[in-house]
Design a protein around this motif. Sequence first.
Motif, PDB file in Angstrom:
ATOM      1  N   GLY A  95      86.243  34.596  -5.732  1.00 15.14           N
ATOM      2  CA  GLY A  95      86.749  35.423  -6.242  1.00 15.14           C
ATOM      3  C   GLY A  95      86.694  35.109  -7.311  1.00 15.14           C
ATOM      4  N   SER A  96      86.976  35.572  -8.835  1.00 16.70           N
ATOM      5  CA  SER A  96      86.618  35.587  -9.861  1.00 16.70           C
ATOM      6  C   SER A  96      87.587  36.037 -11.112  1.00 16.70           C
ATOM      7  CB  SER A  96      84.821  34.873 -10.336  1.00 16.70           C
ATOM      8  OG  SER A  96      84.207  34.079 -10.323  1.00 16.70           O
ATOM      9  N   LEU A  97      87.604  35.521 -12.195  1.00 16.31           N
ATOM     10  CA  LEU A  97      87.914  36.246 -13.427  1.00 16.31           C
ATOM     11  C   LEU A  97      87.394  37.641 -13.912  1.00 16.31           C
ATOM     12  CD1 LEU A  97      89.949  33.392 -15.175  1.00 16.31           C
ATOM     13  CD2 LEU A  97      91.064  34.964 -13.735  1.00 16.31           C
ATOM     14  N   THR A  98      86.152  37.060 -13.618  1.00 10.89           N
ATOM     15  CA  THR A  98      85.186  38.174 -14.482  1.00 10.89           C
ATOM     16  C   THR A  98      83.595  38.282 -13.183  1.00 10.89           C
ATOM     17  OG1 THR A  98      83.599  36.508 -16.015  1.00 10.89           O
ATOM     18  CG2 THR A  98      86.214  37.953 -16.578  1.00 10.89           C
ATOM     19  N   ALA A  99      83.118  39.115 -13.873  1.00  8.82           N
ATOM     20  CA  ALA A  99      82.049  39.093 -13.619  1.00  8.82           C
ATOM     21  C   ALA A  99      81.097  40.238 -14.592  1.00  8.82           C
ATOM     22  CB  ALA A  99      81.406  39.710 -11.997  1.00  8.82           C
ATOM     23  N   THR A 100      79.194  39.597 -14.870  1.00 10.14           N
ATOM     24  CA  THR A 100      79.057  40.244 -16.127  1.00 10.14           C
ATOM     25  C   THR A 100      77.698  41.146 -15.150  1.00 10.14           C
ATOM     26  OG1 THR A 100      79.989  38.971 -17.392  1.00 10.14           O
ATOM     27  CG2 THR A 100      77.915  39.551 -18.502  1.00 10.14           C
ATOM     28  N   ILE A 101      77.540  41.477 -15.761  1.00 10.24           N
ATOM     29  CA  ILE A 101      75.833  42.300 -15.770  1.00 10.24           C
ATOM     30  C   ILE A 101      75.020  42.740 -16.824  1.00 10.24           C
ATOM     31  CG2 ILE A 101      74.490  44.586 -14.681  1.00 10.24           C
ATOM     32  CD1 ILE A 101      76.540  44.804 -12.325  1.00 10.24           C
TER      33      ILE A 101
END
Length: 501
Positions: A398-404
Amino acid sequence: MLHSYDPRTGEPVGDPFPLSSPADVDAAVRAAHAAGRVWRATPATERAREVSGAPAGPSRAEVLEAVADALDKHVEELWRAADAETALGEVRLRGEVARASGQFRLFARVLRDGGHVEAVIDHATAEPPVPDLRRMNHPLPGVAGVFAASNFPFAFSVAGGDVASALAAGCAVVVKVHDGHPRTSELSAEVIRGALPQPGLLGLVRGLEAGGHLVRHPDVAAVGFTGSIPGGKAIQALIGERPDPIPFYGELGSVNPVVVLPSAGRDGLARGFAASLTLGVGQFCTNPGLVFVPDDAGLLDALTEAVAATAGGPMLTGRIRDGYVRGLDRLAGALAPLAEGGPGESPLSVAPRVFTTGLAAFAEGLPEIAQECFGPAAIVVTYRDPAELPAVLERLEGSLTATIHATDPAEAGEVSEVLRRKAGRLIWNGWPTGVAVRWAMHHGGPWPAGTAPAHTSVGAAAIRRWLVPTAYQDWPAELLPAELREDNPLGIPRRVDGVLA
């Protein structure tokens, strides 16, 4: 004794501070607990004071605004104290004081809105026979223990969101000061206490052992933490040993994956990555530490050039610098170098470093290869077929953010579904550094990004960590809280018989 040091020179700053003994911790928590009883009974807003007939005095919302005003008034001395201990510079630190005061003002608005109590009324019915039920949130019946973070000496420290949200909820707070900025912490506490009705509402303790005593204290009702995975696990273990385990809201490690899809615009992409990677010498919990890109020589060259044009700087403490160096050694042993920025000049300075590997090799190295390296370091993973990405992304922690990054939303469908399960905030064609203090913000995520992914440490919803619900069944109208009375004297949003009003 606790010494503070200037990261630019490695030299001590001012006189040291004594570490807190078990007796000191007990005294701080007991003072906070006593002050908290009065604070919980203080009306949240001016309207609540009028309705309840409470004695004249500032409401909790008015106190939070007074704290914000005090922080703004003392910004000059605050940023200078923090710069001497963190080397983060005037522009960054002035902005951070403004962010801290903005958090207190946001929670004053949250209190005036009243939605945070989540008032619900279900009237009694004869068929089927159901009692009258009413529910709302109340402050935790104890002290909030908060561990200050290293990388934000105001926004995630003594003047930070954990303190602001807990005070807004109606809880007194005791903060375990971060060793990297003790003088800033003392000054922040002095400024805030000057605006509080009782100084005991905000206590400070210092030292590693003091943190353990704080977590175990019977009057502490919940703990907030921003820091490393080992630190978070240690606190979780201490909470597990308590005779009455309490909620633990920890924000720990995060690699914040960024997926660049084939349709992504390339103009400015490499520069944006390098800027986000090196912001604050990479000492952001939302640092983009893992980037998936098409196997495109031109794009890799652009990334290399952009990172090479960056410069390093001093990290906050020697311990953080040493951890970064160990992380680089781990990455260098498994990956190929891609780019390196310029070194800094101070004893604690580090250079940005980026490594690369292919998607198959990266997958073979999971999960160890994707562990966070706190600082300006990242892994660039190249792929040939975007259809292979979802299976690998599914294996990330898990992460705080994910970007596309993409121009064709249809291209991102399956990738976005996987990332939605892996992060608390999803970003489209942007970069994760920078967390807005707003009503809709969620700053949390699945383990190890957080210990309670349903909760956030930034934004209006952060207040929910310090609240507990109580249901009232067939309760006399005279004894109901104003929030649950039939005439809704506070005018707050409520759900009545299933309808939100």
